[in-house]
Write an enzyme that holds these catalytic residues in place. Structure first.
Site, short mmCIF file in Angstrom:
data_model
loop_
_atom_site.label_atom_id
_atom_site.label_comp_id
_atom_site.label_asym_id
_atom_site.label_seq_id
_atom_site.Cartn_x
_atom_site.Cartn_y
_atom_site.Cartn_z
N GLY A 38 0.82 -1.20 0.00
CA GLY A 38 0.00 0.00 0.00
C GLY A 38 0.85 1.25 0.00
CB SER A 40 1.18 3.71 -4.66
OG SER A 40 -0.18 3.36 -4.43
CB SER A 41 -1.82 6.64 -2.18
OG SER A 41 -2.58 5.46 -1.93
N GLY A 42 -1.37 7.58 0.64
CA GLY A 42 -1.82 7.57 2.02
C GLY A 42 -0.74 7.25 3.03
NE ARG A 63 -5.40 -4.64 -5.82
CZ ARG A 63 -6.53 -5.31 -5.89
NH1 ARG A 63 -7.30 -5.20 -6.96
NH2 ARG A 63 -6.92 -6.08 -4.91
CE1 TYR A 187 -11.09 -0.32 6.47
CE2 TYR A 187 -11.94 0.44 8.58
CZ TYR A 187 -10.91 0.36 7.66
OH TYR A 187 -9.69 0.94 7.94
CE LYS A 191 -8.26 -1.76 8.27
NZ LYS A 191 -6.86 -1.79 7.80
CB ILE A 220 -5.89 8.31 7.96
CG1 ILE A 220 -5.59 7.33 9.11
CG2 ILE A 220 -4.58 8.86 7.37
CD1 ILE A 220 -4.85 6.08 8.67
#
Length: 337
Positions: A38, A40-42, A63, A187, A191, A220
C-alpha cells in the site's frame, strides 16, 4: 492486602517502564530493507518517505503502476545516500500467489534476503448498510482489509523462517478494530481479524525471534477517505462529524515510533490510547501504570460516548426507512400490516 498488592503492581510497572526506557535498544531503520505494501499513497507512502529519510532501503508495493512511479519519485527526492535501494513493484497482494510474487520480487534486489521489516499498509474502506450488502461485497471487504495484509504476512513469515532471519511484521488495523459503529460492516470485521492474526503471531513468532506489531489509527485524512465519505451513510457521517483525524504523516510517525519502542499495540493519540487500554485484554501493555489510567478513563467515558452514538442511530430510523423504501428494498406489502 489488596492495597499492598496494588502498590506492588505499581512499583513493578514503574521498574519495567524505566528499564524499557533506558535499556531497550531503539530499532534503527538505517540500511535496513523495509517492505511497504500500500506504498503508493496515504499512510503507506508517508511511511515509505519517512523510512527513506531515515536512511532505509525501501520497497513499495501497490496495484496502480502510475501511482507507484509517482510515489517512487517522491522517495527519490528524500534519498539520503547514493547506496539506498529504492524500488517499486506493481502487484495485487490480496491472494497468496500475488503477495508471494511481490515479496520475491522485492527480495531479488537484496540478494534474495528477507526484508528486515514488513509494513502492511494495504487496505481500503467501502462503508454501507449491512442489509444492502451481498456475498460479493462482504467478500470484497475482507479482501480489501484482511487478506490484503494476511497473505503478505504469511509470505514474509515463511521467507524469514526458511532463511532463519529475524525481522519485523507490522500490521495496520484501525480503531475500528477495537470497536465499531453503524456503516462499517464491510470493513470492521477485517480489521478485527487483523488484530486476531497479529495476537496469534505475536505469540507464535517468538519461536523464530520475529517481532510483531499492530497499529490502530483513527481517522486518516487521505484522498481515499474523501472518496469513502461520498458513499458513507449519513448517520455514520453524523457520528464522525466531531472526529479530529490525523494526516498520513502523523500516522506514519506514530507507527515508526511504536516499532522503535518495541510496542505490540501501537496507538499514538489520546483516543487510541483509551480504546487500547480498555480493550487490550491479555496483550502486552505499553505501560502498566499509564494504561491503568487510560483504562479508568475508558471505563467511565466510553459507555457515555456509546449512549450518544446509539441515540444518534435511533434518530435516523425514519430517514433510513425512507431510504430503504426509495431503493425498493422494503416489501411494500409489509407496510399494510
Amino acid at each position: 492486602m489488596l492495597g499492598t498488592t496494588v502498590c506492588l503492581a505499581i512499583v513493578i510497572s514503574l521498574i519495567i517502564g524505566f528499564s524499557q526506557m533506558f535499556f531497550r535498544k531503539k530499532w534503527d531503520p538505517r540500511s535496513q530493507h523495509c517492505y511497504v505494501t500500500g506504498g503508493s499513497s496515504g499512510t503507506g507512502l508517508a511511511l515509505a518517505i519517512l523510512l527513506t529519510k531515515k536512511g532505509a532501503d525501501v520497497s513499495i508495493v501497490a496495484r496502480n503502476e502510475e501511482r507507484l512511479q509517482k510515489a517512487l519519485a517522491e522517495l527519490e527526492k528524500v534519498r539520503q545516500t547514493p547506496n539506498q535501494i529504492l524500488k517499486a513493484y506493481s502487484f495485487s497482494v490480496d491472494t497468496e500467489s500475488g503477495a508471494t510474487a511481490a515479496l520475491d520480487a522485492a527480495c531479488e534486489a537484496h540478494g534474495g534476503q528477507s526484508p528486515d521489516a514488513t509494513f502492511l499498509c494495504a487496505g481500503k474502506s467501502t462503508p454501507g448498510y449491512f442489509v444492502e450488502q451481498d456475498e460479493a461485497s462482504l467478500r470484497q471487504g475482507m479482501d480489501e482489509t484482511y487478506w490484503a495484509q494476511a497473505f503478505s504476512a504469511l509470505a514474509a513469515a515463511k521467507h524469514m523462517v526458511r532463511q532463519r532471519s529475524k525481522g519485523k511484521i507490522v500490521f495496520v488495523s484501525s480503531v475500528l478494530g477495537y470497536m465499531s459503529i453503524i456503516g462499517y460492516s464491510p470493513y470492521s470485521p477485517g480489521k478485527f481479524a487483523i488484530r486476531g492474526l497479529a495476537e496469534t503471531l505475536q505469540s507464535e513468532m517468538m519461536l523464530y525471534g520475529i517481532d510483531v506489531h499492530i497499529c490502530f489509527p483513527c481517522t486518516i485524512f487521505t484522498p481515499s477517505y474523501v472518496e469513502e465519505n461520498r458513499i458513507k451513510p449519513k448517520v455514520t457521517l453524523k457520528i464522525e462529524e466531531t472526529d479530529s483525524g490525523d494526516t498520513p504523516e502523523t500516522v506514519a510517525a506514530g507507527i515508526l515510533r511504536g516499532v522503535q519502542k518495541g510496542r505490540f499495540h501501537i496507538t499514538y493519540n489520546f483516543l487510541g490510547d483509551v480504546f487500547r487500554a480498555s480493550t487490550c485484554g491479555s496483550s502486552p501493555r505499553n505501560s502498566y501504570f499509564i494504561d491503568l489510567v487510560y483504562g479508568l478513563i475508558g471505563y467511565i467515558a466510553l459507555p457515555i460516548w456509546r449512549l450518544t452514538v446509539d441515540s444518534t442511530v435511533r434518530s435516523f430510523r425514519q430517514e433510513h426507512q425512507e431510504h430503504l423504501a426509495g431503493t425498493g428494498f422494503l416489501d411494500p406489502a409489509a407496510a399494510k400490516k
